[in-house]
Design a protein around this motif. Structure first.
Motif, PDB file in Angstrom:
ATOM      1  N   GLU A  15      43.993 -32.719 -16.913  1.00 56.14           N
ATOM      2  CA  GLU A  15      43.375 -31.645 -17.693  1.00 56.14           C
ATOM      3  C   GLU A  15      44.205 -31.334 -18.943  1.00 56.14           C
ATOM      4  OE1 GLU A  15      43.137 -28.480 -14.897  1.00 56.14           O
ATOM      5  OE2 GLU A  15      41.468 -29.373 -13.764  1.00 56.14           O
ATOM      6  N   VAL A  16      45.520 -31.361 -18.795  1.00 61.66           N
ATOM      7  CA  VAL A  16      46.403 -31.095 -19.938  1.00 61.66           C
ATOM      8  C   VAL A  16      46.270 -32.201 -20.982  1.00 61.66           C
ATOM      9  CG1 VAL A  16      48.822 -30.937 -20.661  1.00 61.66           C
ATOM     10  CG2 VAL A  16      48.044 -29.694 -18.640  1.00 61.66           C
ATOM     11  N   LEU A  17      46.248 -33.445 -20.535  1.00 59.00           N
ATOM     12  CA  LEU A  17      46.126 -34.560 -21.475  1.00 59.00           C
ATOM     13  C   LEU A  17      44.761 -34.555 -22.156  1.00 59.00           C
ATOM     14  CD1 LEU A  17      47.894 -37.465 -19.547  1.00 59.00           C
ATOM     15  CD2 LEU A  17      48.835 -35.876 -21.230  1.00 59.00           C
ATOM     16  N   ALA A  18      43.744 -34.116 -21.444  1.00 56.28           N
ATOM     17  CA  ALA A  18      42.422 -33.987 -22.062  1.00 56.28           C
ATOM     18  C   ALA A  18      42.454 -32.941 -23.167  1.00 56.28           C
ATOM     19  CB  ALA A  18      41.379 -33.607 -21.005  1.00 56.28           C
ATOM     20  N   ALA A  19      43.218 -31.871 -22.954  1.00 60.66           N
ATOM     21  CA  ALA A  19      43.365 -30.837 -23.982  1.00 60.66           C
ATOM     22  C   ALA A  19      44.083 -31.394 -25.206  1.00 60.66           C
ATOM     23  CB  ALA A  19      44.119 -29.635 -23.418  1.00 60.66           C
ATOM     24  N   VAL A  20      45.062 -32.255 -24.986  1.00 54.34           N
ATOM     25  CA  VAL A  20      45.768 -32.888 -26.105  1.00 54.34           C
ATOM     26  C   VAL A  20      44.813 -33.788 -26.879  1.00 54.34           C
ATOM     27  CG1 VAL A  20      47.569 -34.550 -26.736  1.00 54.34           C
ATOM     28  CG2 VAL A  20      48.038 -32.804 -25.009  1.00 54.34           C
ATOM     29  N   ASN A  21      44.051 -34.586 -26.161  1.00 55.53           N
ATOM     30  CA  ASN A  21      43.137 -35.530 -26.815  1.00 55.53           C
ATOM     31  C   ASN A  21      41.995 -34.823 -27.547  1.00 55.53           C
ATOM     32  OD1 ASN A  21      44.536 -37.845 -25.982  1.00 55.53           O
ATOM     33  ND2 ASN A  21      43.510 -37.851 -23.990  1.00 55.53           N
ATOM     34  N   ALA A  22      41.747 -33.568 -27.196  1.00 51.84           N
ATOM     35  CA  ALA A  22      40.682 -32.805 -27.865  1.00 51.84           C
ATOM     36  C   ALA A  22      41.118 -32.272 -29.221  1.00 51.84           C
ATOM     37  CB  ALA A  22      40.239 -31.639 -26.983  1.00 51.84           C
ATOM     38  N   VAL A  23      42.428 -32.331 -29.506  1.00 49.99           N
ATOM     39  CA  VAL A  23      42.941 -31.837 -30.782  1.00 49.99           C
ATOM     40  C   VAL A  23      42.539 -32.794 -31.897  1.00 49.99           C
ATOM     41  CG1 VAL A  23      45.028 -31.317 -32.111  1.00 49.99           C
ATOM     42  CG2 VAL A  23      44.880 -30.647 -29.703  1.00 49.99           C
ATOM     43  N   LYS A  24      42.005 -32.255 -32.971  1.00 59.84           N
ATOM     44  CA  LYS A  24      41.575 -33.068 -34.097  1.00 59.84           C
ATOM     45  C   LYS A  24      42.698 -33.192 -35.124  1.00 59.84           C
ATOM     46  CE  LYS A  24      37.484 -33.263 -32.291  1.00 59.84           C
ATOM     47  NZ  LYS A  24      37.022 -34.502 -31.630  1.00 59.84           N
ATOM     48  N   GLY A  25      42.741 -34.329 -35.769  1.00 57.85           N
ATOM     49  CA  GLY A  25      43.738 -34.511 -36.820  1.00 57.85           C
ATOM     50  C   GLY A  25      45.088 -34.938 -36.272  1.00 57.85           C
ATOM     51  N   GLY A  72      53.424 -33.833 -24.800  1.00 54.79           N
ATOM     52  CA  GLY A  72      54.059 -33.955 -26.107  1.00 54.79           C
ATOM     53  C   GLY A  72      54.189 -35.405 -26.539  1.00 54.79           C
ATOM     54  N   VAL A  73      54.593 -36.258 -25.600  1.00 57.40           N
ATOM     55  CA  VAL A  73      54.695 -37.689 -25.897  1.00 57.40           C
ATOM     56  C   VAL A  73      53.326 -38.254 -26.258  1.00 57.40           C
ATOM     57  CG1 VAL A  73      55.233 -39.962 -24.929  1.00 57.40           C
ATOM     58  CG2 VAL A  73      56.718 -38.002 -24.422  1.00 57.40           C
ATOM     59  N   THR A  74      52.314 -37.868 -25.497  1.00 50.62           N
ATOM     60  CA  THR A  74      50.956 -38.339 -25.752  1.00 50.62           C
ATOM     61  C   THR A  74      50.475 -37.924 -27.134  1.00 50.62           C
ATOM     62  OG1 THR A  74      50.421 -38.259 -23.390  1.00 50.62           O
ATOM     63  CG2 THR A  74      48.565 -38.233 -24.926  1.00 50.62           C
ATOM     64  N   ALA A  75      50.806 -36.697 -27.530  1.00 49.40           N
ATOM     65  CA  ALA A  75      50.410 -36.213 -28.850  1.00 49.40           C
ATOM     66  C   ALA A  75      51.057 -37.041 -29.958  1.00 49.40           C
ATOM     67  CB  ALA A  75      50.793 -34.744 -29.005  1.00 49.40           C
ATOM     68  N   LEU A  76      52.323 -37.355 -29.802  1.00 54.63           N
ATOM     69  CA  LEU A  76      53.023 -38.155 -30.811  1.00 54.63           C
ATOM     70  C   LEU A  76      52.482 -39.579 -30.861  1.00 54.63           C
ATOM     71  CD1 LEU A  76      56.656 -36.865 -30.229  1.00 54.63           C
ATOM     72  CD2 LEU A  76      55.345 -36.643 -32.343  1.00 54.63           C
ATOM     73  N   VAL A  77      52.231 -40.145 -29.701  1.00 54.26           N
ATOM     74  CA  VAL A  77      51.682 -41.497 -29.643  1.00 54.26           C
ATOM     75  C   VAL A  77      50.289 -41.525 -30.273  1.00 54.26           C
ATOM     76  CG1 VAL A  77      50.794 -43.249 -28.047  1.00 54.26           C
ATOM     77  CG2 VAL A  77      53.058 -42.249 -27.672  1.00 54.26           C
ATOM     78  N   ALA A  78      49.488 -40.494 -30.018  1.00 50.00           N
ATOM     79  CA  ALA A  78      48.155 -40.421 -30.612  1.00 50.00           C
ATOM     80  C   ALA A  78      48.239 -40.332 -32.128  1.00 50.00           C
ATOM     81  CB  ALA A  78      47.404 -39.209 -30.056  1.00 50.00           C
ATOM     82  N   ALA A  79      49.220 -39.583 -32.625  1.00 49.74           N
ATOM     83  CA  ALA A  79      49.400 -39.470 -34.073  1.00 49.74           C
ATOM     84  C   ALA A  79      49.761 -40.823 -34.678  1.00 49.74           C
ATOM     85  CB  ALA A  79      50.481 -38.441 -34.380  1.00 49.74           C
ATOM     86  N   ALA A  80      50.641 -41.560 -33.989  1.00 52.36           N
ATOM     87  CA  ALA A  80      51.020 -42.888 -34.473  1.00 52.36           C
ATOM     88  C   ALA A  80      49.819 -43.820 -34.464  1.00 52.36           C
ATOM     89  CB  ALA A  80      52.136 -43.465 -33.597  1.00 52.36           C
ATOM     90  N   ASP A  81      49.011 -43.718 -33.436  1.00 48.74           N
ATOM     91  CA  ASP A  81      47.810 -44.541 -33.335  1.00 48.74           C
ATOM     92  C   ASP A  81      46.851 -44.240 -34.482  1.00 48.74           C
ATOM     93  OD1 ASP A  81      45.816 -46.210 -32.399  1.00 48.74           O
ATOM     94  OD2 ASP A  81      45.050 -44.755 -30.958  1.00 48.74           O
TER      95      ASP A  81
END
Length: 239
Positions: free
Chosen positions: A11-21, A99-108
């Motif tokens: 659920e937490v990772l889904a919240a991260v993936n829902a962030v735009k930009g 936090g790691v997922t958010a950074l990796v998503a930004a790099a992606d």
């Protein structure tokens, strides 16, 4: 992470993936929240108390972190606080993973995921080759800020900002050595790349050449030499 904690992490990772930009700032903010929770065991206990209503825990998280965090970061933290965790440690580990997922998503999003994977591997090899540096970045008694500054001195201009942020977080050594943490972070990046490759394969019905999987590449033994440059910087930093 298993059971109720695993479901809450999803659920937490889904919240991260829902962030735009861009998620770079989100990752840094979540790491800051983890640092606060690591210092405040009483707060962790309250936020993971199964007898407390989820809404009450979310409200407490908002009261504690709301004035200091962005709307996106607060949404992720509230999601975490509303979840059910087997332990306070699972909560903080879950937020670090977020936090790691958010950074990796930004790099992606920036087209730099492959670069981050490669750089994390090279940073690990650099640290492994220098016993003095390895000891410092894994020493929990040393301030995280000081270790982050040292890594910045060594790596600034040589790796991406995402890799530097991940290396700095790994030096906090929350769950073990620097290398163990960096391995975990690298696997998160590899998992995202593997998922993207699979999606492309399904979409185009094609076979694609893939690089060696991160866990295998990471675990492979490598011949490394002492890094005199990093040692000299380390000594000047300690002076």
């Amino acid at each position: 992470m298993r059971g109720i904690s695993a479901r809450s992490l999803d659920e937490v990772l889904a919240a991260v993936n829902a962030v735009k930009g861009s998620s770079v700032e989100l990752g840094a903010e979540l790491f800051d929240v983890v640092a606060v929770l690591d210092r405040e065991p009483a707060l962790r206990r309250v936020l993971t108390d199964p007898s407390t209503e989820a809404s009450a825990k979310a409200l407490l998280a908002k009261q504690v972190f709301g004035s200091q965090r962005s709307k996106d970061a607060l949404a992720v933290v509230e999601t975490a606080a509303s979840g059910r965790w087997a332990s306070g440690r699972d909560l903080t580990d879950g937020l670090e993973t977020a936090g790691v997922t958010a950074l990796v998503a930004a790099a992606d999003s920036a087209g730099g995921l492959d670069a981050v994977e490669t750089e994390l591997f090279e940073v690990e090899r650099l640290v492994r080759s220098d016993a003095e540096l390895r000891q410092v970045v894994s020493d929990r008694a040393l301030p995280a800020s000081a270790k982050g500054e040292l890594l910045s001195t060594l790596l600034s201009g040589k790796v991406t900002a995402t890799t530097l942020a991940l290396a700095a977080q790994a030096s906090v050594a929350r769950t073990g050595s620097f290398e163990k943490a960096l391995t975990s972070f690298g696997e998160t990046a590899a998992a995202r790349r593997s998922r993207l490759v699979a999606e492309v394969r399904v979409a185009h019905g094609s076979t694609m050449t893939r690089r060696t999987a991160w866990p295998l590449r990471w675990a492979a033994s490598t011949d490394t030499k002492s890094t005199s440059t990093s040692s000299s910087i380390l000594r000047s930093s300690e002076a």
